[in-house]
Design a protein around this motif. Structure first.
Motif, PDB file in Angstrom:
ATOM      1  N   LEU A 151       0.671  -4.961  10.995  1.00  0.00           N
ATOM      2  CA  LEU A 151      -0.373  -5.983  10.866  1.00  0.00           C
ATOM      3  C   LEU A 151      -1.663  -5.373  10.315  1.00  0.00           C
ATOM      4  O   LEU A 151      -2.279  -5.928   9.400  1.00  0.00           O
ATOM      5  CB  LEU A 151      -0.647  -6.646  12.215  1.00  0.00           C
ATOM      6  N   VAL A 152      -2.049  -4.220  10.817  1.00  0.00           N
ATOM      7  CA  VAL A 152      -3.275  -3.557  10.353  1.00  0.00           C
ATOM      8  C   VAL A 152      -3.120  -3.112   8.902  1.00  0.00           C
ATOM      9  O   VAL A 152      -4.037  -3.274   8.087  1.00  0.00           O
ATOM     10  CB  VAL A 152      -3.631  -2.363  11.265  1.00  0.00           C
ATOM     11  N   ARG A 153      -1.966  -2.559   8.566  1.00  0.00           N
ATOM     12  CA  ARG A 153      -1.729  -2.154   7.172  1.00  0.00           C
ATOM     13  C   ARG A 153      -1.816  -3.350   6.235  1.00  0.00           C
ATOM     14  O   ARG A 153      -2.382  -3.271   5.149  1.00  0.00           O
ATOM     15  CB  ARG A 153      -0.368  -1.473   7.042  1.00  0.00           C
ATOM     16  N   THR A 154      -1.260  -4.486   6.647  1.00  0.00           N
ATOM     17  CA  THR A 154      -1.318  -5.699   5.834  1.00  0.00           C
ATOM     18  C   THR A 154      -2.745  -6.194   5.703  1.00  0.00           C
ATOM     19  O   THR A 154      -3.161  -6.631   4.627  1.00  0.00           O
ATOM     20  CB  THR A 154      -0.430  -6.798   6.449  1.00  0.00           C
ATOM     21  N   LEU A 155      -3.524  -6.109   6.779  1.00  0.00           N
ATOM     22  CA  LEU A 155      -4.921  -6.540   6.734  1.00  0.00           C
ATOM     23  C   LEU A 155      -5.762  -5.642   5.825  1.00  0.00           C
ATOM     24  O   LEU A 155      -6.788  -6.066   5.310  1.00  0.00           O
ATOM     25  CB  LEU A 155      -5.516  -6.583   8.139  1.00  0.00           C
ATOM     26  N   ILE A 156      -5.339  -4.418   5.618  1.00  0.00           N
ATOM     27  CA  ILE A 156      -6.028  -3.521   4.691  1.00  0.00           C
ATOM     28  C   ILE A 156      -5.549  -3.773   3.260  1.00  0.00           C
ATOM     29  O   ILE A 156      -6.351  -3.797   2.321  1.00  0.00           O
ATOM     30  CB  ILE A 156      -5.805  -2.051   5.098  1.00  0.00           C
ATOM     31  N   LEU A 157      -4.269  -3.998   3.087  1.00  0.00           N
ATOM     32  CA  LEU A 157      -3.680  -4.205   1.761  1.00  0.00           C
ATOM     33  C   LEU A 157      -4.160  -5.509   1.127  1.00  0.00           C
ATOM     34  O   LEU A 157      -4.527  -5.543  -0.046  1.00  0.00           O
ATOM     35  CB  LEU A 157      -2.152  -4.219   1.875  1.00  0.00           C
TER      36      LEU A 157
END
Length: 73
Positions: free
Chosen positions: A27-33
């Motif tokens: 989820l955090v990686r997606t929010l950064i991407l």
């Protein structure tokens, strides 16, 4: 056109940024991407693609008029 504009930055971010964020959750990686890709596509790629494909996206009105008049005849 959208696929051509979105795929390259997603691939670039996936290969360069996401490996450095391996310890974070999906989820955090997606929010950064997501914001990074959205900014690149909106501000850089789509305006250039629209300019490049201008003649195809926005044909002159004469092309439509000629087609319309031949149908009416």
């Amino acid at each position: 056109m959208n696929m051509g504009a979105v795929f390259p930055p997603v691939l670039l971010f996936t290969l360069t940024v996401i490996p450095h964020l391996g310890g974070l959750g999906a989820l955090v990686r997606t929010l950064i991407l997501r914001p990074g890709v959205t900014a690149i596509v909106t501000r850089v790629l789509m305006p250039r693609l629209q300019r490049f494909l201008k003649k195809w996206l926005y044909p002159p009105l004469q092309a439509f008029r000629g087609r319309h008049e031949s149908r009416a005849a």
